[in-house]
Design a protein around this motif. Structure first.
Motif, PDB file in Angstrom:
ATOM      1  N   THR A 134     -16.750   0.764   0.084  1.00 22.23           N
ATOM      2  CA  THR A 134     -15.298   0.821   0.191  1.00 22.23           C
ATOM      3  C   THR A 134     -14.815  -0.030   1.357  1.00 22.23           C
ATOM      4  OG1 THR A 134     -15.445   2.786   1.577  1.00 22.23           O
ATOM      5  CG2 THR A 134     -15.212   3.135  -0.790  1.00 22.23           C
ATOM      6  N   GLY A 135     -13.559  -0.417   1.287  1.00 21.44           N
ATOM      7  CA  GLY A 135     -12.970  -1.241   2.334  1.00 21.44           C
ATOM      8  C   GLY A 135     -12.260  -0.398   3.373  1.00 21.44           C
ATOM      9  N   SER A 136     -11.136  -0.891   3.862  1.00 25.77           N
ATOM     10  CA  SER A 136     -10.371  -0.211   4.905  1.00 25.77           C
ATOM     11  C   SER A 136      -9.780   1.089   4.369  1.00 25.77           C
ATOM     12  CB  SER A 136      -9.244  -1.122   5.401  1.00 25.77           C
ATOM     13  OG  SER A 136      -8.297  -1.331   4.368  1.00 25.77           O
ATOM     14  N   ALA A 137      -9.263   1.917   5.294  1.00 24.05           N
ATOM     15  CA  ALA A 137      -8.649   3.182   4.898  1.00 24.05           C
ATOM     16  C   ALA A 137      -7.448   2.939   3.994  1.00 24.05           C
ATOM     17  CB  ALA A 137      -8.237   3.960   6.143  1.00 24.05           C
ATOM     18  N   LEU A 138      -6.672   1.902   4.286  1.00 26.27           N
ATOM     19  CA  LEU A 138      -5.501   1.592   3.463  1.00 26.27           C
ATOM     20  C   LEU A 138      -5.922   1.162   2.059  1.00 26.27           C
ATOM     21  CD1 LEU A 138      -2.453   1.189   3.229  1.00 26.27           C
ATOM     22  CD2 LEU A 138      -2.761  -1.137   4.097  1.00 26.27           C
ATOM     23  N   ALA A 139      -6.942   0.296   1.965  1.00 20.58           N
ATOM     24  CA  ALA A 139      -7.422  -0.147   0.657  1.00 20.58           C
ATOM     25  C   ALA A 139      -7.980   1.028  -0.137  1.00 20.58           C
ATOM     26  CB  ALA A 139      -8.481  -1.232   0.826  1.00 20.58           C
ATOM     27  N   SER A 140      -8.720   1.910   0.530  1.00 22.92           N
ATOM     28  CA  SER A 140      -9.296   3.072  -0.159  1.00 22.92           C
ATOM     29  C   SER A 140      -8.205   4.005  -0.683  1.00 22.92           C
ATOM     30  CB  SER A 140     -10.220   3.842   0.788  1.00 22.92           C
ATOM     31  OG  SER A 140     -11.304   3.037   1.190  1.00 22.92           O
ATOM     32  N   ALA A 141      -7.163   4.229   0.137  1.00 22.53           N
ATOM     33  CA  ALA A 141      -6.066   5.098  -0.295  1.00 22.53           C
ATOM     34  C   ALA A 141      -5.331   4.486  -1.482  1.00 22.53           C
ATOM     35  CB  ALA A 141      -5.098   5.329   0.865  1.00 22.53           C
ATOM     36  N   SER A 142      -5.088   3.182  -1.428  1.00 22.23           N
ATOM     37  CA  SER A 142      -4.414   2.485  -2.526  1.00 22.23           C
ATOM     38  C   SER A 142      -5.232   2.577  -3.811  1.00 22.23           C
ATOM     39  CB  SER A 142      -4.180   1.026  -2.132  1.00 22.23           C
ATOM     40  OG  SER A 142      -3.668   0.292  -3.207  1.00 22.23           O
ATOM     41  N   ASN A 143      -6.548   2.384  -3.695  1.00 26.86           N
ATOM     42  CA  ASN A 143      -7.416   2.450  -4.870  1.00 26.86           C
ATOM     43  C   ASN A 143      -7.480   3.859  -5.448  1.00 26.86           C
ATOM     44  OD1 ASN A 143      -8.015  -0.285  -4.916  1.00 26.86           O
ATOM     45  ND2 ASN A 143      -9.772  -0.068  -3.546  1.00 26.86           N
ATOM     46  N   ARG A 144      -7.393   4.887  -4.594  1.00 25.19           N
ATOM     47  CA  ARG A 144      -7.382   6.266  -5.098  1.00 25.19           C
ATOM     48  C   ARG A 144      -6.138   6.515  -5.953  1.00 25.19           C
ATOM     49  NH1 ARG A 144      -9.612   7.636  -0.073  1.00 25.19           N
ATOM     50  NH2 ARG A 144      -7.561   8.146   0.779  1.00 25.19           N
ATOM     51  N   VAL A 145      -4.994   6.003  -5.485  1.00 22.22           N
ATOM     52  CA  VAL A 145      -3.752   6.159  -6.258  1.00 22.22           C
ATOM     53  C   VAL A 145      -3.878   5.441  -7.594  1.00 22.22           C
ATOM     54  CG1 VAL A 145      -1.300   5.557  -6.331  1.00 22.22           C
ATOM     55  CG2 VAL A 145      -2.302   6.463  -4.224  1.00 22.22           C
ATOM     56  N   ARG A 146      -4.418   4.229  -7.574  1.00 22.30           N
ATOM     57  CA  ARG A 146      -4.600   3.461  -8.810  1.00 22.30           C
ATOM     58  C   ARG A 146      -5.553   4.174  -9.756  1.00 22.30           C
ATOM     59  NH1 ARG A 146      -6.448  -2.343  -7.245  1.00 22.30           N
ATOM     60  NH2 ARG A 146      -6.661  -2.365  -9.476  1.00 22.30           N
ATOM     61  N   ASP A 147      -6.640   4.745  -9.214  1.00 21.95           N
ATOM     62  CA  ASP A 147      -7.609   5.455 -10.053  1.00 21.95           C
ATOM     63  C   ASP A 147      -6.961   6.649 -10.748  1.00 21.95           C
ATOM     64  OD1 ASP A 147      -9.671   3.732  -9.491  1.00 21.95           O
ATOM     65  OD2 ASP A 147     -10.501   4.948  -7.859  1.00 21.95           O
ATOM     66  N   ARG A 148      -6.137   7.398 -10.006  1.00 26.27           N
ATOM     67  CA  ARG A 148      -5.486   8.573 -10.597  1.00 26.27           C
ATOM     68  C   ARG A 148      -4.498   8.166 -11.684  1.00 26.27           C
ATOM     69  NH1 ARG A 148      -4.617  12.072  -5.028  1.00 26.27           N
ATOM     70  NH2 ARG A 148      -6.812  12.575  -4.747  1.00 26.27           N
ATOM     71  N   LEU A 149      -3.757   7.088 -11.439  1.00 23.55           N
ATOM     72  CA  LEU A 149      -2.819   6.609 -12.448  1.00 23.55           C
ATOM     73  C   LEU A 149      -3.561   6.143 -13.689  1.00 23.55           C
ATOM     74  CD1 LEU A 149       0.111   5.928 -13.168  1.00 23.55           C
ATOM     75  CD2 LEU A 149      -0.253   3.675 -12.169  1.00 23.55           C
ATOM     76  N   ARG A 150      -4.659   5.419 -13.481  1.00 19.72           N
ATOM     77  CA  ARG A 150      -5.467   4.935 -14.604  1.00 19.72           C
ATOM     78  C   ARG A 150      -6.080   6.098 -15.380  1.00 19.72           C
ATOM     79  NH1 ARG A 150     -10.164   1.731 -12.409  1.00 19.72           N
ATOM     80  NH2 ARG A 150      -8.670   0.042 -12.135  1.00 19.72           N
ATOM     81  N   ASP A 151      -6.636   7.092 -14.664  1.00 23.20           N
ATOM     82  CA  ASP A 151      -7.239   8.248 -15.332  1.00 23.20           C
ATOM     83  C   ASP A 151      -6.204   9.014 -16.143  1.00 23.20           C
ATOM     84  OD1 ASP A 151      -9.634   7.554 -14.186  1.00 23.20           O
ATOM     85  OD2 ASP A 151      -9.525   9.051 -12.571  1.00 23.20           O
ATOM     86  N   SER A 152      -4.990   9.166 -15.588  1.00 21.82           N
ATOM     87  CA  SER A 152      -3.932   9.871 -16.311  1.00 21.82           C
ATOM     88  C   SER A 152      -3.549   9.121 -17.575  1.00 21.82           C
ATOM     89  CB  SER A 152      -2.696  10.036 -15.419  1.00 21.82           C
ATOM     90  OG  SER A 152      -2.999  10.830 -14.298  1.00 21.82           O
TER      91      SER A 152
END
Length: 202
Positions: A134-152
């Motif tokens: 994983t990258g920076s804390a900001l990149a990780s947080a952004s990717n978590r949001v994207r993952d949840r949107l994609r999973d939904s």
């Protein structure tokens, strides 16, 4: 008459200032444009071993996959097939991938101008592909949001519809099928499959 002269002088001053401002803006634009174009020429080529940061999500192209990585401050396109394609398909912007390979510039007529618009200076041929972190804390947080949107989206919509939805909303076109992309291109609407979402994401 005096009032007319006063108005004429005032207009002349404003016109002069406007012309000077336009010239300054034009010169600044030319200088900045020349500097930006110079940055599209690779400064570091040859062998590289180490961490490369994912600069753009993997995008499917036929049987292959294109992913843009940043190495020592420069962006290169990685083309992956087979097992490497499968390993890189889940990579996301901001993550780091350990790679060993060769950096090469673009040859004549190889799409350099189109790549330059994406700030890409060449191609990276991967010889060895290692871990992904994983990258920076900001990149990780952004990717978590994207993952949840994609999973939904994938849980509530058919596959192609979910892939189109994530492309339109956040510019994530990694799961769009080649057939769907080809259909959109045939109708001249390929920009809708990702560009609109990238604008929203930005």
């Amino acid at each position: 008459i005096a009032a007319t002269r006063l108005i004429g002088r005032s207009f002349s001053r404003h016109a002069t200032r406007l012309v000077v401002a336009v010239i300054i803006v034009a010169v600044c634009g030319w200088v900045l444009g020349a500097r930006a174009w110079a940055l599209t020429q690779p400064r570091h080529l040859g062998h590289y071993t180490g961490w490369a940061q994912v600069a753009a999500d993997p995008a499917p192209y036929g049987s292959g996959l294109r992913m843009t990585v940043e190495v020592e401050g420069e962006r290169f396109d990685v083309w992956a097939y087979g097992g490497r394609r499968a390993r890189l398909a889940e990579a996301q912007v901001g993550e780091f991938v350990w790679v060993q390979g060769e950096r090469r510039g673009f040859g004549p007529g190889s799409g350099q101008r189109r790549a330059a618009v994406r700030h890409v200076v060449g191609r990276f041929t991967v010889l060895v592909l290692g871990d992904r972190v994983t990258g920076s804390a900001l990149a990780s947080a952004s990717n978590r949001v994207r993952d949840r949107l994609r999973d939904s989206a994938e849980a509530s919509m058919p596959g192609d519809v979910a892939a189109l939805f994530t492309g339109l909303v956040i510019g994530d076109d990694a799961r769009q099928s080649p057939a769907m992309v080809a259909d959109f291109r045939a109708w001249g609407l390929s920009h809708l499959t990702a560009v609109s979402g990238q604008n929203v994401a930005f």
